[in-house]
Design a protein around this motif. Structure first.
Motif, PDB file in Angstrom:
ATOM      1  N   LYS A  14       0.839  -1.218   0.000  1.00 31.90           N
ATOM      2  CA  LYS A  14       0.000   0.000   0.000  1.00 31.90           C
ATOM      3  C   LYS A  14       0.869   1.261   0.000  1.00 31.90           C
ATOM      4  CE  LYS A  14      -2.248   0.931   3.857  1.00 31.90           C
ATOM      5  NZ  LYS A  14      -1.645   2.164   4.404  1.00 31.90           N
ATOM      6  N   THR A  15       1.814   1.331   0.955  1.00 34.48           N
ATOM      7  CA  THR A  15       2.658   2.530   1.031  1.00 34.48           C
ATOM      8  C   THR A  15       3.566   2.645  -0.198  1.00 34.48           C
ATOM      9  OG1 THR A  15       2.587   2.600   3.431  1.00 34.48           O
ATOM     10  CG2 THR A  15       4.506   3.622   2.386  1.00 34.48           C
ATOM     11  N   ASP A  37      -2.030   6.716   7.633  1.00 31.07           N
ATOM     12  CA  ASP A  37      -1.801   5.444   8.326  1.00 31.07           C
ATOM     13  C   ASP A  37      -1.081   5.681   9.651  1.00 31.07           C
ATOM     14  OD1 ASP A  37      -1.363   2.853   9.044  1.00 31.07           O
ATOM     15  OD2 ASP A  37      -0.649   2.220   7.070  1.00 31.07           O
ATOM     16  N   ALA A  38      -1.575   5.023  10.705  1.00 33.46           N
ATOM     17  CA  ALA A  38      -1.004   5.238  12.043  1.00 33.46           C
ATOM     18  C   ALA A  38       0.483   4.896  12.098  1.00 33.46           C
ATOM     19  CB  ALA A  38      -1.775   4.414  13.060  1.00 33.46           C
ATOM     20  N   LYS A  54       5.657  16.579  -2.006  1.00 35.56           N
ATOM     21  CA  LYS A  54       5.437  16.889  -0.588  1.00 35.56           C
ATOM     22  C   LYS A  54       4.661  15.742   0.087  1.00 35.56           C
ATOM     23  CE  LYS A  54       4.938  20.806   2.211  1.00 35.56           C
ATOM     24  NZ  LYS A  54       6.267  21.154   2.646  1.00 35.56           N
ATOM     25  N   VAL A  55       5.082  15.390   1.293  1.00 35.61           N
ATOM     26  CA  VAL A  55       4.375  14.367   2.085  1.00 35.61           C
ATOM     27  C   VAL A  55       4.008  14.986   3.423  1.00 35.61           C
ATOM     28  CG1 VAL A  55       4.463  12.035   3.067  1.00 35.61           C
ATOM     29  CG2 VAL A  55       5.821  12.569   1.015  1.00 35.61           C
ATOM     30  N   LEU A  56       2.711  14.920   3.778  1.00 28.99           N
ATOM     31  CA  LEU A  56       2.255  15.475   5.057  1.00 28.99           C
ATOM     32  C   LEU A  56       1.361  14.474   5.773  1.00 28.99           C
ATOM     33  CD1 LEU A  56       1.262  19.080   3.848  1.00 28.99           C
ATOM     34  CD2 LEU A  56       3.281  18.479   5.215  1.00 28.99           C
ATOM     35  N   ALA A  57       1.300  14.589   7.097  1.00 28.33           N
ATOM     36  CA  ALA A  57       0.351  13.775   7.856  1.00 28.33           C
ATOM     37  C   ALA A  57      -1.059  14.208   7.466  1.00 28.33           C
ATOM     38  CB  ALA A  57       0.574  13.969   9.349  1.00 28.33           C
ATOM     39  N   GLU A  76      -5.484   4.678   6.183  1.00 28.85           N
ATOM     40  CA  GLU A  76      -5.213   3.908   7.401  1.00 28.85           C
ATOM     41  C   GLU A  76      -5.287   2.408   7.102  1.00 28.85           C
ATOM     42  OE1 GLU A  76      -8.399   3.817  10.312  1.00 28.85           O
ATOM     43  OE2 GLU A  76      -9.741   4.633   8.832  1.00 28.85           O
ATOM     44  N   ALA A  77      -4.468   1.626   7.804  1.00 29.05           N
ATOM     45  CA  ALA A  77      -4.471   0.180   7.602  1.00 29.05           C
ATOM     46  C   ALA A  77      -5.739  -0.417   8.199  1.00 29.05           C
ATOM     47  CB  ALA A  77      -3.238  -0.426   8.263  1.00 29.05           C
TER      48      ALA A  77
END
Ligand code: ADP
Length: 205
Positions: A14-15, A37-38, A54-57, A76-77
């Protein structure tokens, strides 16, 4: 345009899929990868500062989405059934990665049922496909096609370079000189671009 990557089972790529699709779309227009994802694997991948987008929470990044043409969500998983429906409704295309083994395919059967009911714009992406003469990839494709599950034409080959790429915080084209892994994701990116509304299809023209 929101492209979400979701699966009920962990370890299916997935990631890896979210990171490489974000890299593909960044070539077309500014792209944001939101990590929902947690375990924050996408943020971890980006922490070396070598990814071209760009990667953000998710929670802090959601207010920036209007600054980007494409948003890829590493969801999220193990979502609940209701969460999966919400996910499908909240995106333009839902990508559901799955490895071609029996256990994953069984889980996928249930997922496909839920997504069909939700009338989701989704396709299954076969990932981590072992090399020939193993027939796992072909067998999984035949099985899913027989059940009417929508599939990306391209599957992602199992390549050690993907694991190196995650460790080094780069995309796979920086590791694999033959570029096989990148070419696989590039083809999937092209298929997704074809599933998006027409205005977006013109972006790469
Ligand atoms: P998930 O997000 O579904 O848990 P990951 O993307 O983290 O899955 O991948 C799980 C593991 O499989 C990681 O070690 C990753 O490097 C590896 N992996 C993912 N895709 C491939 C691939 N195409 N070939 C080989 N290894 C892969």
């Amino acid at each position: 345009m929101v492209i979400s990557v979701a699966s009920y089972k962990g370890g299916v790529g997935k990631t890896t899929t979210a990171v490489h699709l974000a890299a593909y779309f960044q070539q077309l227009a500014p792209t944001l990868l939101l990590d929902a994802d947690a375990n924050r694997a996408s943020l971890g991948w980006a922490s070396a500062g070598k990814l071209p987008f760009k990667v953000l929470a998710y929670k802090s990044g959601i207010r920036h989405v209007s600054e980007f043409r494409y948003v890829v969500v590493d969801t999220e998983a193990r979502p609940e059934e209701g969460d999966m429906k919400d996910l499908a409704e909240g995106c333009d295309v839902l990508v559901v990665p799955s490895t071609p083994d029996a256990l994953s395919l069984r889980v996928l059967d249930e997922t496909a049922g839920i997504l069909e009911k939700a009338r989701a714009n989704y396709r299954v992406l076969l990932t981590i496909i072992p090399p020939k003469p193993t027939r796992d990839g072909d067998d999984a494709r035949e099985y899913l096609e027989g059940r009417g599950v929508p599939l990306f034409k391209t599957g992602i080959r199992r390549l050690i370079a993907f694991q190196r790429a995650a460790l080094d915080g780069v995309t796979v084209d920086h590791i694999d000189r033959q570029n096989c892994g990148w070419l696989d994701y590039e083809r999937v990116g092209e298929e997704i671009a074809g599933m998006l509304p027409t205005q977006t299809n013109r972006v790469g023209a």
